[in-house]
Design a protein around this motif. Structure first.
Motif, PDB file in Angstrom:
ATOM      1  N   ALA A   1     106.090 -77.338  54.854  1.00 30.38           N
ATOM      2  CA  ALA A   1     106.554 -76.958  53.512  1.00 30.38           C
ATOM      3  C   ALA A   1     107.955 -76.349  53.597  1.00 30.38           C
ATOM      4  O   ALA A   1     108.827 -76.652  52.769  1.00 30.38           O
ATOM      5  CB  ALA A   1     105.583 -75.956  52.890  1.00 30.38           C
ATOM      6  N   ALA A   2     108.174 -75.538  54.628  1.00 25.96           N
ATOM      7  CA  ALA A   2     109.497 -74.902  54.788  1.00 25.96           C
ATOM      8  C   ALA A   2     110.572 -75.962  55.019  1.00 25.96           C
ATOM      9  O   ALA A   2     111.673 -75.885  54.466  1.00 25.96           O
ATOM     10  CB  ALA A   2     109.457 -73.911  55.946  1.00 25.96           C
ATOM     11  N   ALA A   3     110.227 -76.978  55.826  1.00 29.22           N
ATOM     12  CA  ALA A   3     111.210 -78.037  56.100  1.00 29.22           C
ATOM     13  C   ALA A   3     111.523 -78.798  54.810  1.00 29.22           C
ATOM     14  O   ALA A   3     112.688 -79.070  54.498  1.00 29.22           O
ATOM     15  CB  ALA A   3     110.671 -78.978  57.168  1.00 29.22           C
ATOM     16  N   ALA A   4     110.465 -79.130  54.048  1.00 26.84           N
ATOM     17  CA  ALA A   4     110.670 -79.902  52.812  1.00 26.84           C
ATOM     18  C   ALA A   4     111.518 -79.124  51.808  1.00 26.84           C
ATOM     19  O   ALA A   4     112.303 -79.705  51.059  1.00 26.84           O
ATOM     20  CB  ALA A   4     109.327 -80.262  52.200  1.00 26.84           C
ATOM     21  N   LEU A   5     111.371 -77.800  51.827  1.00 30.04           N
ATOM     22  CA  LEU A   5     112.119 -76.975  50.860  1.00 30.04           C
ATOM     23  C   LEU A   5     113.408 -76.403  51.469  1.00 30.04           C
ATOM     24  O   LEU A   5     114.110 -75.610  50.826  1.00 30.04           O
ATOM     25  CB  LEU A   5     111.226 -75.827  50.354  1.00 30.04           C
TER      26      LEU A   5
ATOM     27  N   GLU B   1     116.571 -68.608  48.324  1.00 25.92           N
ATOM     28  CA  GLU B   1     115.546 -68.721  49.375  1.00 25.92           C
ATOM     29  C   GLU B   1     114.227 -68.117  48.891  1.00 25.92           C
ATOM     30  O   GLU B   1     113.158 -68.686  49.100  1.00 25.92           O
ATOM     31  CB  GLU B   1     116.028 -68.016  50.646  1.00 25.92           C
ATOM     32  N   LEU B   2     114.331 -66.974  48.220  1.00 23.53           N
ATOM     33  CA  LEU B   2     113.131 -66.297  47.708  1.00 23.53           C
ATOM     34  C   LEU B   2     112.370 -67.219  46.736  1.00 23.53           C
ATOM     35  O   LEU B   2     111.147 -67.301  46.768  1.00 23.53           O
ATOM     36  CB  LEU B   2     113.564 -65.008  47.001  1.00 23.53           C
ATOM     37  N   GLN B   3     113.128 -67.896  45.894  1.00 26.61           N
ATOM     38  CA  GLN B   3     112.505 -68.831  44.939  1.00 26.61           C
ATOM     39  C   GLN B   3     111.713 -69.892  45.694  1.00 26.61           C
ATOM     40  O   GLN B   3     110.555 -70.190  45.369  1.00 26.61           O
ATOM     41  CB  GLN B   3     113.605 -69.494  44.105  1.00 26.61           C
ATOM     42  N   ARG B   4     112.314 -70.460  46.740  1.00 28.99           N
ATOM     43  CA  ARG B   4     111.646 -71.546  47.465  1.00 28.99           C
ATOM     44  C   ARG B   4     110.496 -71.023  48.331  1.00 28.99           C
ATOM     45  O   ARG B   4     109.505 -71.710  48.535  1.00 28.99           O
ATOM     46  CB  ARG B   4     112.678 -72.328  48.283  1.00 28.99           C
ATOM     47  N   ILE B   5     110.613 -69.779  48.799  1.00 24.94           N
ATOM     48  CA  ILE B   5     109.493 -69.175  49.549  1.00 24.94           C
ATOM     49  C   ILE B   5     108.302 -68.997  48.599  1.00 24.94           C
ATOM     50  O   ILE B   5     107.159 -69.278  48.943  1.00 24.94           O
ATOM     51  CB  ILE B   5     109.926 -67.818  50.164  1.00 24.94           C
ATOM     52  N   ALA B   6     108.596 -68.556  47.370  1.00 28.81           N
ATOM     53  CA  ALA B   6     107.520 -68.367  46.377  1.00 28.81           C
ATOM     54  C   ALA B   6     106.871 -69.710  46.019  1.00 28.81           C
ATOM     55  O   ALA B   6     105.653 -69.795  45.835  1.00 28.81           O
ATOM     56  CB  ALA B   6     108.084 -67.698  45.124  1.00 28.81           C
ATOM     57  N   ILE B   7     107.680 -70.764  45.944  1.00 31.39           N
ATOM     58  CA  ILE B   7     107.130 -72.101  45.661  1.00 31.39           C
ATOM     59  C   ILE B   7     106.237 -72.538  46.829  1.00 31.39           C
ATOM     60  O   ILE B   7     105.112 -73.025  46.630  1.00 31.39           O
ATOM     61  CB  ILE B   7     108.274 -73.122  45.417  1.00 31.39           C
TER      62      ILE B   7
ATOM     63  N   PRO C   1     110.903 -72.650  38.155  1.00 33.09           N
ATOM     64  CA  PRO C   1     111.025 -72.870  39.604  1.00 33.09           C
ATOM     65  C   PRO C   1     112.450 -73.082  40.104  1.00 33.09           C
ATOM     66  O   PRO C   1     112.651 -73.100  41.311  1.00 33.09           O
ATOM     67  CB  PRO C   1     110.197 -74.146  39.835  1.00 33.09           C
ATOM     68  N   THR C   2     113.438 -73.237  39.207  1.00 31.45           N
ATOM     69  CA  THR C   2     114.772 -73.541  39.741  1.00 31.45           C
ATOM     70  C   THR C   2     115.797 -72.423  39.519  1.00 31.45           C
ATOM     71  O   THR C   2     116.970 -72.609  39.825  1.00 31.45           O
ATOM     72  CB  THR C   2     115.335 -74.866  39.161  1.00 31.45           C
ATOM     73  N   SER C   3     115.361 -71.244  38.983  1.00 36.64           N
ATOM     74  CA  SER C   3     116.328 -70.149  38.859  1.00 36.64           C
ATOM     75  C   SER C   3     116.842 -69.799  40.251  1.00 36.64           C
ATOM     76  O   SER C   3     116.081 -69.841  41.220  1.00 36.64           O
ATOM     77  CB  SER C   3     115.690 -68.890  38.290  1.00 36.64           C
ATOM     78  N   TYR C   4     118.080 -69.422  40.326  1.00 34.78           N
ATOM     79  CA  TYR C   4     118.806 -69.048  41.568  1.00 34.78           C
ATOM     80  C   TYR C   4     119.155 -70.242  42.464  1.00 34.78           C
ATOM     81  O   TYR C   4     119.781 -70.063  43.501  1.00 34.78           O
ATOM     82  CB  TYR C   4     118.022 -68.044  42.435  1.00 34.78           C
TER      83      TYR C   4
END
Ligand code: SF4
Length: 615
Positions: free
Chosen positions: A207-211, A228-234, A253-256
């Motif tokens: 998931a980390a690689a995809a994001l 990064e925080l946004q994508r970690i939360a996703i 999901p796309t703020s920041y």
């Protein structure tokens, strides 16, 4: 008879600020001896809807914080609310419902109940159907509320959905809106956070690689960037429950995120939608929503008072209906005016006089190195700036604003070099610069109210009306929400009589409608007064609308960035969109820009012709 609701927005109500319950003192009903407005148990004003008459419209106008709403509900709205926050609070009528195998978008202004609706679907909020919420929730009351929802939505897709919820055949995972609250409740690295929701190391890494957050996994959560925080939360929402979730809810999901990351995240979310899985996303970036969603629920009503979710529509129709302000199938006009985009082709670069020029610039900031090829800002032009996060856009703007000094090269105002101050601040005596920074720390204004910092803007009725500042004037700056603070700072910047306006991310925290309002305001004012502006943003629609020319930042985030341009819109956009491998077209009805579906006929044709941007 048309129903009416009366609402006090408790977070806006400020009895001290209004000089002591102004509504109670001026209410015609109260003066006649009826208790229309009273002091509620929380010390805020409370309105008694039952005895509230049209005469109270004067009281609504008198509240300096715009906290009182008296609204006639649309005639068609005959059902009871699904949820009401207290006896005189916001009411939510109807819900958007997840559709399996699809990404279902939710579109609406701030304060219209989108997050509330998402919480009801996620079963984080037990609907009270207009009755005050019972205290001491039990399994039985939760079940009762689901049965009521099933009854309410009889014969629709929603009935099937809530039956599945009742039978525990639905597992929901939600990414909340406020990701910036995560570091306040969790201490540790990003990986430790993800391990709390998933014990499979490989799944976390995939998931980390995809994001594209692999490099941030070992970083303390308090130190990662907003993007990064946004994508970690996703990632956390997706990894939860060992992948057994079948409804994913993503609130903004796309703020920041920059545009490249928005596209990446959209592709990631789209892959989650399978026949047995539904994805729901609240999104304000219209170009991204268009790219991400298969269908969209429009939420309309009155911000802070009530919200209604429309039926789902195919995304293109939904966004066009939203811009039009009219839902044809439901025969519902929810905004008096439609929002139009120009069909005129973008302006080409024309011969022009420079306001600011720079020769080749260089700036070292820790390990990061920013360079800018020689360029200029022509008079009477709006120059948009696009590029990934971490490429030095904000540092470049700060150099133009005189806040930081280049290590090599210099900036010239006309023929004269710009003077930089040692401690920041606007210093050039040659031209007047008005600057809205990206990050605004409301705490630095201490106890000041909006009225104290907007002395000039208050004389500008266009700014006050278009940015809806009036109800904010007596609020403390430190207490404004993100969107309110953004509007105030835009007003402050544009109210200055300057030669150059620098706006760094004016769309952040604004809803889709406010972004369009800001785009139009900016464009009109620069055209009317013949001024120059440089606007950095990740909202492609805003940049496309306001810009005559474009600067593009390239490089490697956090390592090196290179500022190029300004180019003509066509050249700049072609170069930027090529780097993202996406093509844009205009919608034939609304003229708004749309991303072509990857590998669609138009996408392939435009790529072959090298025409990534419409012209
Ligand atoms: Fe004052 Fe408005 Fe609150 Fe009434 S609703 S107490 S007028 S702030």
């Amino acid at each position: 008879m048309q129903r009416r609701i009366a609402v006090i927005e408790k977070d806006k109500c400020n009895p001290t600020g209004c000089g002591g319950y102004l509504c109670i003192r001026v209410s015609p009903g109260n003066r006649m001896g009826r208790e229309v407005f009273v002091v509620g148990p929380d010390g805020k004003a409370q309105v008694n809807e039952e005895v509230c008459t049209d005469a109270e419209s004067i009281t609504v106008k008198k509240c300096p914080f715009g906290a009182i709403h008296m609204v006639k509900l649309p005639e068609k709205l005959t059902e009871k609310p699904i949820h009401r926050f207290g006896v005189d609070g916001f009411s939510l009528f109807s819900l958007p419902v997840p559709l399996f195998g699809q990404v279902n978008g939710i579109l609406g202004v701030n304060g219209i109940g989108k997050s509330t609706a998402v919480k009801v679907i996620a079963q984080l909020l037990k609907p009270n159907f207009g009755i005050s919420a019972a205290t001491g929730e039990t399994e039985e009351t939760q079940k009762e509320s689901i049965n009521k929802l099933i009854q309410m939505f009889r014969g629709s897709e929603a009935q099937v959905f809530f039956e599945k919820v009742r039978d525990r055949r639905i597992k929901v995972s939600m990414k909340p809106q406020a990701v910036d609250a995560i570091p306040k409740t969790f201490k540790g690295t990003a990986k430790e956070l993800l391990r709390k929701v998933c014990s499979y190391e490989k799944k976390i890494n995939d998931a980390a690689a995809a994001l594209e957050i692999s490099d941030a996994l070992e970083t303390d959560i308090s130190k990662v960037s907003g993007g990064e925080l946004q994508r970690i939360a996703i990632a956390a929402a997706v990894l939860k429950d060992k992948g057994t979730t079948n409804v994913y809810l993503f609130d903004e999901p796309t703020s920041y995120l920059d545009i490249k990351q928005r596209i990446k995240v959209s592709d990631f979310l789209r892959k989650l939608a399978k026949p047995e899985t539904a994805v729901v996303a609240v999104e304000h970036d219209l170009i991204v929503l268009d790219y991400l969603a298969d269908s969209v629920h429009i939420m309309y009503g009155e911000s802070g008072a009530y919200g209604v979710a429309s039926k789902p529509r195919p995304t293109r129709n939904a966004i066009n209906a939203y811009l039009e302000g009219y839902l044809k199938d439901e025969n519902m006009r929810f905004r008096q005016h439609g929002i139009k985009f120009d069909s005129k082709p973008p302006k080409k670069a024309i011969s022009r006089e420079s306001l600011v020029k720079w020769d080749s610039l260089g700036k070292k900031l820790g390990k990061f190195h920013l360079t800018a090829e020689a360029g200029d800002l022509p008079k009477k032009h709006v120059i948009g700036v696009l590029g990934e996060n971490g490429l030095g856009k904000t540092s470049f703007v700060k150099m133009l604003a005189g806040e930081i000094k280049p290590d090599t090269g210099s900036i010239h105002i006309g023929m004269r070099p710009m003077v930089h101050s040692a401690n920041g601040g606007i210093v050039s005596a040659n031209i007047r610069i008005s600057y809205k920074p990206q990050y605004i720390h409301s705490g630095e204004f201490g106890d000041k109210q909006v009225t104290d910092i907007l002395t000039k803007a208050q004389n500008d009725s266009q700014l006050m009306a278009r940015l809806e500042i009036e109800p904010l004037l007596l609020k403390k700056v430190a207490e404004l929400s993100g969107g309110e603070l953004q509007r105030v700072m835009i007003a402050k910047c544009l109210a200055e009589d300057a030669d150059l306006y620098l706006l760094d991310e004016p769309a952040a925290y604004l809803d889709a409608e406010q972004r369009i309002a800001v785009s139009k305001l900016l464009r009109e004012r620069m055209d009317l007064h013949g001024k120059t502006a440089l606007v950095v943003d990740h909202d492609l629609l805003l940049i496309d609308y306001v810009s005559d020319m474009l600067m593009v930042f390239e490089g490697e985030p956090a390592i090196k960035g290179e500022a190029k341009g300004p180019f003509s819109m066509e050249d700049g956009m072609n170069s930027f969109l090529r780097s993202l491998n996406i093509t844009l077209r205009r919608d034939k009805d609304s003229n708004r820009p749309r991303i072509n579906s990857p590998d669609s006929r138009l996408d392939r044709e435009q790529k072959v012709e090298g025409r990534y941007y419409y012209s």
